[in-house]
Design an enzyme around this catalytic site. Structure first.
Site, short mmCIF file in Angstrom:
data_model
loop_
_atom_site.label_atom_id
_atom_site.label_comp_id
_atom_site.label_asym_id
_atom_site.label_seq_id
_atom_site.Cartn_x
_atom_site.Cartn_y
_atom_site.Cartn_z
N PRO A 73 21.11 94.60 45.91
CG PRO A 73 19.85 94.86 47.84
CD PRO A 73 20.03 95.42 46.47
CG ASN A 74 21.96 90.10 49.43
OD1 ASN A 74 22.96 89.98 50.12
ND2 ASN A 74 20.85 90.68 49.86
NE ARG B 14 20.32 86.12 47.30
CZ ARG B 14 19.56 87.08 46.80
NH1 ARG B 14 19.92 87.70 45.68
NH2 ARG B 14 18.45 87.43 47.40
CE1 TYR C 282 16.80 85.16 43.34
CE2 TYR C 282 17.92 84.27 45.27
CZ TYR C 282 16.93 85.07 44.72
OH TYR C 282 16.08 85.77 45.52
CG ASN D 88 17.22 91.91 39.89
OD1 ASN D 88 16.50 92.20 40.86
ND2 ASN D 88 17.54 90.67 39.58
CB ALA E 197 15.81 92.72 49.19
CD GLU F 32 9.97 95.38 39.20
OE1 GLU F 32 8.98 96.02 38.79
OE2 GLU F 32 9.98 94.74 40.27
CG HIS G 122 12.28 90.57 39.89
ND1 HIS G 122 12.96 91.12 40.95
CD2 HIS G 122 11.29 91.44 39.58
CE1 HIS G 122 12.40 92.27 41.28
NE2 HIS G 122 11.38 92.49 40.45
NE ARG H 115 11.82 83.40 45.79
CZ ARG H 115 12.96 84.05 45.97
NH1 ARG H 115 13.34 84.98 45.10
NH2 ARG H 115 13.74 83.77 46.99
C1 DQA Z 1 15.16 89.01 42.93
C2 DQA Z 1 13.89 88.70 43.73
C3 DQA Z 1 13.88 89.47 45.04
O1 DQA Z 1 12.71 89.14 45.78
C4 DQA Z 1 15.09 89.10 45.88
O2 DQA Z 1 15.11 89.89 47.05
C5 DQA Z 1 16.37 89.19 45.12
C6 DQA Z 1 16.42 88.75 43.75
C7 DQA Z 1 15.27 88.15 41.65
O3 DQA Z 1 16.05 88.51 40.77
O4 DQA Z 1 14.61 87.12 41.54
O5 DQA Z 1 17.41 89.54 45.69
O6 DQA Z 1 15.13 90.37 42.54
#
Ligand code: DQA
Length: 145
Positions: free
Chosen positions: A10-11, A18, A23, A74, A77, A101, A103, A110
């Site tokens: 998500p997002n 964003r 990011y 990825n 959240a 995994e 990120h 963070r």
């Molecule tokens: C994320 C890190 C997560 O904590 C966050 O909720 C994201 C992006 C990253 O790629 O840094 O949406 O996965």
């Protein structure tokens, strides 16, 4: 060519607008194009997807098992609390497939709620904190030798 599923939670479709200070300014389409290019250079065919929907992500992990595809994930959240995603990711690795995994940011640098990954313990490995290069490094780990 070996197919890899590159799945994004998500997002991440909002990359570019964003929190660019966290990011970066590249859009999700920019990321997807870079991933496909890196994959091709490594002898992989990357299928890049993004969803805001937990059940869709779970079903894509089932698809990875059924099609015997390695995964770059990825979970965004969902990383921090989705036991459904964790259980689906475990099915990938217990099937003998690899799941990396990734990120963009380094969640451990963070907020405290980001310090827990429920996916990490069932992943083959984790790459975090290198921006888009996290995906390149994950693909390199999955490349045929
Ligand atoms: C994320 C890190 C997560 O904590 C966050 O909720 C994201 C992006 C990253 O790629 O840094 O949406 O996965």
């Amino acid at each position: 060519m070996t197919r890899v599923l590159v799945l994004n939670g998500p997002n991440l479709g909002r990359l570019g607008s964003r929190e660019p200070e966290v990011y970066g300014s590249a859009t999700f389409d920019d990321l997807a194009a870079a991933v496909r290019g890196w994959a091709a250079g490594l002898g992989l065919e990357a299928e890049v997807r993004q969803t805001d929907d937990e059940s869709e992500l779970v079903h894509w992990l089932h698809e990875a098992v059924d099609t015997r595809s390695d995964v770059v994930l990825n979970p965004a959240a969902f990383t921090h609390y989705s036991y459904a995603l964790r259980d689906a990711a475990a099915q990938v690795t217990t099937a003998g497939l690899r799941l990396v995994e990734v990120h963009l940011s380094n969640p451990y640098a963070r907020e405290a709620f980001r310090h827990v990954s429920v996916v990490g313990p069932v992943a083959t490995g984790t790459v975090a904190g290198f921006g888009q290069d996290s995906y390149r490094l994950a693909l390199a780990a999955l490349a045929p030798s």
